[in-house]
Design a protein around this motif. Sequence first.
Motif, PDB file in Angstrom:
ATOM      1  N   ILE A 154      30.749  40.421  12.887  1.00  0.00           N
ATOM      2  CA  ILE A 154      31.914  40.519  13.761  1.00  0.00           C
ATOM      3  C   ILE A 154      31.432  40.277  15.186  1.00  0.00           C
ATOM      4  CG2 ILE A 154      33.781  41.992  14.626  1.00  0.00           C
ATOM      5  CD1 ILE A 154      33.654  43.545  12.003  1.00  0.00           C
ATOM      6  N   ASN A 155      32.015  39.283  15.862  1.00  0.00           N
ATOM      7  CA  ASN A 155      31.604  38.986  17.235  1.00  0.00           C
ATOM      8  C   ASN A 155      32.724  39.322  18.204  1.00  0.00           C
ATOM      9  OD1 ASN A 155      30.275  38.195  19.502  1.00  0.00           O
ATOM     10  ND2 ASN A 155      30.026  36.052  18.936  1.00  0.00           N
ATOM     11  N   VAL A 156      32.505  40.394  18.984  1.00  0.00           N
ATOM     12  CA  VAL A 156      33.431  40.777  20.051  1.00  0.00           C
ATOM     13  C   VAL A 156      32.711  40.793  21.398  1.00  0.00           C
ATOM     14  CG1 VAL A 156      35.045  42.073  18.601  1.00  0.00           C
ATOM     15  CG2 VAL A 156      33.024  43.241  19.523  1.00  0.00           C
ATOM     16  N   GLY A 157      31.507  40.202  21.434  1.00  0.00           N
ATOM     17  CA  GLY A 157      30.753  40.114  22.677  1.00  0.00           C
ATOM     18  C   GLY A 157      31.103  38.819  23.386  1.00  0.00           C
ATOM     19  N   ARG A 158      30.247  37.826  23.215  1.00  0.00           N
ATOM     20  CA  ARG A 158      30.510  36.480  23.710  1.00  0.00           C
ATOM     21  C   ARG A 158      30.105  35.499  22.620  1.00  0.00           C
ATOM     22  NH1 ARG A 158      33.492  38.302  26.805  1.00  0.00           N
ATOM     23  NH2 ARG A 158      33.644  38.012  29.056  1.00  0.00           N
ATOM     24  N   GLY A 159      30.913  34.442  22.436  1.00  0.00           N
ATOM     25  CA  GLY A 159      30.666  33.502  21.367  1.00  0.00           C
ATOM     26  C   GLY A 159      29.248  32.971  21.343  1.00  0.00           C
ATOM     27  N   PRO A 160      28.758  32.372  22.454  1.00  0.00           N
ATOM     28  CA  PRO A 160      27.455  31.708  22.417  1.00  0.00           C
ATOM     29  C   PRO A 160      26.254  32.632  22.241  1.00  0.00           C
ATOM     30  CG  PRO A 160      28.830  30.799  24.164  1.00  0.00           C
ATOM     31  CD  PRO A 160      29.512  32.040  23.675  1.00  0.00           C
ATOM     32  N   VAL A 161      26.451  33.938  22.188  1.00  0.00           N
ATOM     33  CA  VAL A 161      25.332  34.814  21.832  1.00  0.00           C
ATOM     34  C   VAL A 161      24.861  34.490  20.410  1.00  0.00           C
ATOM     35  CG1 VAL A 161      24.651  37.215  21.395  1.00  0.00           C
ATOM     36  CG2 VAL A 161      26.003  36.648  23.418  1.00  0.00           C
TER      37      VAL A 161
END
Length: 330
Positions: free
Chosen positions: A232-239
Amino acid sequence: MTHGLTIAFHGQNAANFRAGFERLIEPGHTVLDLSDDLSGPGEREAYARADVIVGIRLDDTLPAPAAARLFHAPAAGTDAIDTRRLPATTALCNCHGHEQAIAEYVFAALLQRHVPLAVADADLRQDRWTWWAGRPGALRSELGGQTLGLLGYGHIAQALAPRARAFGMRVHAANRSPVRDPQVHQAWSLTELTPFLAGLDVLVVTLPLTPQTQGLVNADLLSALPRGAWVINVGRGPVIDEAALHGALSSGHLGGAVIDTWYQYPNAERSTCAPSRLDFRTLPNVTMTPHMSGWTEGTVRRRQQTIADNIARLVRGHPLDHVVRAATPA
């Protein structure tokens, strides 16, 4: 207050935090509404003269904010603000207040995997008793007992950890600085990501985008997750490396992903676009949402108050909160 400040809300994003703002600050200030491209009469001059700028972007298409004492992002991320264009005497601050909303989003995503209410409802409306207790093949999995990994342990992760514990999950964290929180069962540094990932059922990425975090989660690290794990990515996409994520999903190594933060966004030149150059939309194991996880009425209210409180501190000469880059005294 010796004199009022000129406070400029720059662009459509900042305009979301504008309504009712005068009620949160002392009288005597001047509040301006400026367009994204500063194309209106006098807007570029007003931007350059403002004491406070509320906005999410600063680049070479904009005038230097020469008079600004405070540049306040109404968001957590400041990666679109070129700090080289800020005068040394300008403080850069950001806002949080989104962690409760994002925590609810994450657990909505987690629970829908284990409690298929929508599918059960749709089936029963067609007289299909798919999930009937006692029916062969109807057993569901449970969220409790799984291991949740939090990559980054800032405001969002700190809101997720106690909620995960309440569901009976084990909580692991990886962070740049040491994590000493009784809500976390085990913690690693960012140089120990392979063993951190190896024991997870679900990885939640909450890291901001910086030169150090861009592409941090690459193909090797995704392969370190157990087969069938979710991301689940709720940080930043390109991380998370874009191609590596698509590959891990399309190959079936990952059981699935819930992606809220992306690689491409609409902008002034294009009002709509695909969220990635790769075709995530055809993958059956992906839930796609349009960067909505933290966008609630409560988030807007809390961020408005943060900005208003910092303006009051600025006027009184008190230390600012949520400082990303401190000002150098003149």
